[in-house]
Design an enzyme around this catalytic site. Sequence first.
Site, PDB file in Angstrom:
ATOM      1  N   ASP A 190       1.154  -1.437   0.389  1.00 29.40           N
ATOM      2  CA  ASP A 190      -0.034  -0.109   0.308  1.00 29.40           C
ATOM      3  C   ASP A 190       0.914   0.864  -0.147  1.00 29.40           C
ATOM      4  OD1 ASP A 190      -2.542   1.871   0.113  1.00 29.40           O
ATOM      5  OD2 ASP A 190      -1.501   2.095   2.094  1.00 29.40           O
ATOM      6  N   GLU A 229      13.769 -15.503  -0.926  1.00 31.81           N
ATOM      7  CA  GLU A 229      13.482 -16.971  -0.279  1.00 31.81           C
ATOM      8  C   GLU A 229      12.667 -17.638  -0.478  1.00 31.81           C
ATOM      9  OE1 GLU A 229      14.504 -15.816   3.813  1.00 31.81           O
ATOM     10  OE2 GLU A 229      16.108 -14.038   2.888  1.00 31.81           O
TER      11      GLU A 229
END
Length: 532
Positions: free
Chosen positions: A207, A249
């Site tokens: 956001d 990851e």
Amino acid sequence: MAQPTPARTPDDWWRSAVIYQVYVRSFADGDGDGTGDLAGVRARLPYLAELGVDALWFSPWYQSPMKDGGYDVADYRAIDPAFGTLAEAEKLIAEARELGIRTIVDIVPNHVSDQHPWWRAALAGGAERELFHIRPGRGDHGELPPNDWTSEFGGPAWTRLPDGHWYLHLFAPEQPDLNWAHPAVRQEHEDILRFWLERGVAGVRIDSAALLAKDPRLPDFVEGRDPHPYVDRDELHDIYRSWRGVADEYGGVFVGEVWLPDSERFARYLRPDELHTAFNFSFLTCPWDARRLRTSIDETLAEHAPVGAPATWVLCNHDVTRTVTRYGREDTGFDFATKVFGTPTDLALGTRRARAAALLSLALPGAVYLYQGEELGLPEADIPRDRIQDPMHFRSGGTDPGRDGCRVPLPWAADAPYSGFGSREEPWLPQPAHWAMYAADLQMEDPGSMLGLYRAAIRVRRATPGFGDGPLTWLPSADGVLAFARADGLVCVVNFADTPAELDGASRLLLSSGPLDDRGRLPRDTAAWLLR
């Protein structure tokens, strides 16, 4: 001729996905208390699977006092009790994945709620004050704000504390801005990313992604000064490079809410070591006009090309006027500053254009975001003034109707109380009296409905590798007509002109947003997909 579409792998799903935005509070009510919840979403997962979407983006579902519809987060590791529990969220993520639907969560890094533990500790005089922008005021007695910045919701961006200092909030006063120059703020957000990625989410929507970093001097705003004191500052890119390392990851992806007029600077956020995608607001805010939409499409593709990122296409979200209403107005553009009450709308016209826009957006290269209820053709609802909850309305002094009109609870069953939203009592926002006519159960039985159109279009898109990510080639066409080819002989034609458009007689019609005329031509405000 269009080039073949590059081969895609499961890891590239986000490059051509259809992603459905769920505003939990208004999606479906599972416990009957008037507020949408995770139980309601879980019950409707089969509906979403039948719709054919690839992923769900959830607006914030975290613990929050709801001063800004959940974008004032008090605890990122807890689900708001009105929606359910963390265990229930984990079940939802897993159940959706079993149906082939991934989950994207929303992160609000610019600010937290005034109920967040950090802010409470800061008010108590703790070292957490350094995690926010708390400054002495100007004037002889500190009675003036530290600078002249204004809130995105209107009014000053500063509020004075009991001790005489002031704190920065680019949104509502209940949303104090974080100090992203402090390493603890960066570490906490990376930990939050790992928390949700470890629970199986496929991605994160960011956001207000361009607002985090502030000029440490906090200078007054000067129009045209570069760099801006709090928008699109260079420091942001180091933050997102670090975040990208976390995402990599886990194989996660990012989509940023980045409102920038400068296409070159916009593209910097999409470099291979930063965000994967960003929202395309140029297309969303474009009027229903062939020339302007083509310009928006060309510019969007051009600004993404140098960094190899896919474009995103969106017609509506939880912050803007719904597509049917917007396209049914004389001024079909959208501007936050000009929202007014009671603008005349031709819903028949808006619906016709929204159907055509659905096929246009789903035929373009890249990913598509679909806001809940758009597949039902919902118009913007007029909320009685005494029921409006959006802080934008109140911060404007009551002149802006705010965003509640696109957040009204969805109608699921025409003959059920509150159109099947699931409530035993009136929902948190009132549904218009005629809302039942848009109910999903009615549209499921009608292949010519808006829901029928979206289901058919997404089904064709999924089954046709030539759509989604890949090249686009414009075709010769009459004035007021957009026609372009995708890979594998696919063609999209949209007619904006007053007169019907001729279609290639050698092509097979796959789908149209409305019926062709008796001569097989495409009427005004209608789109078609063809196979050559």
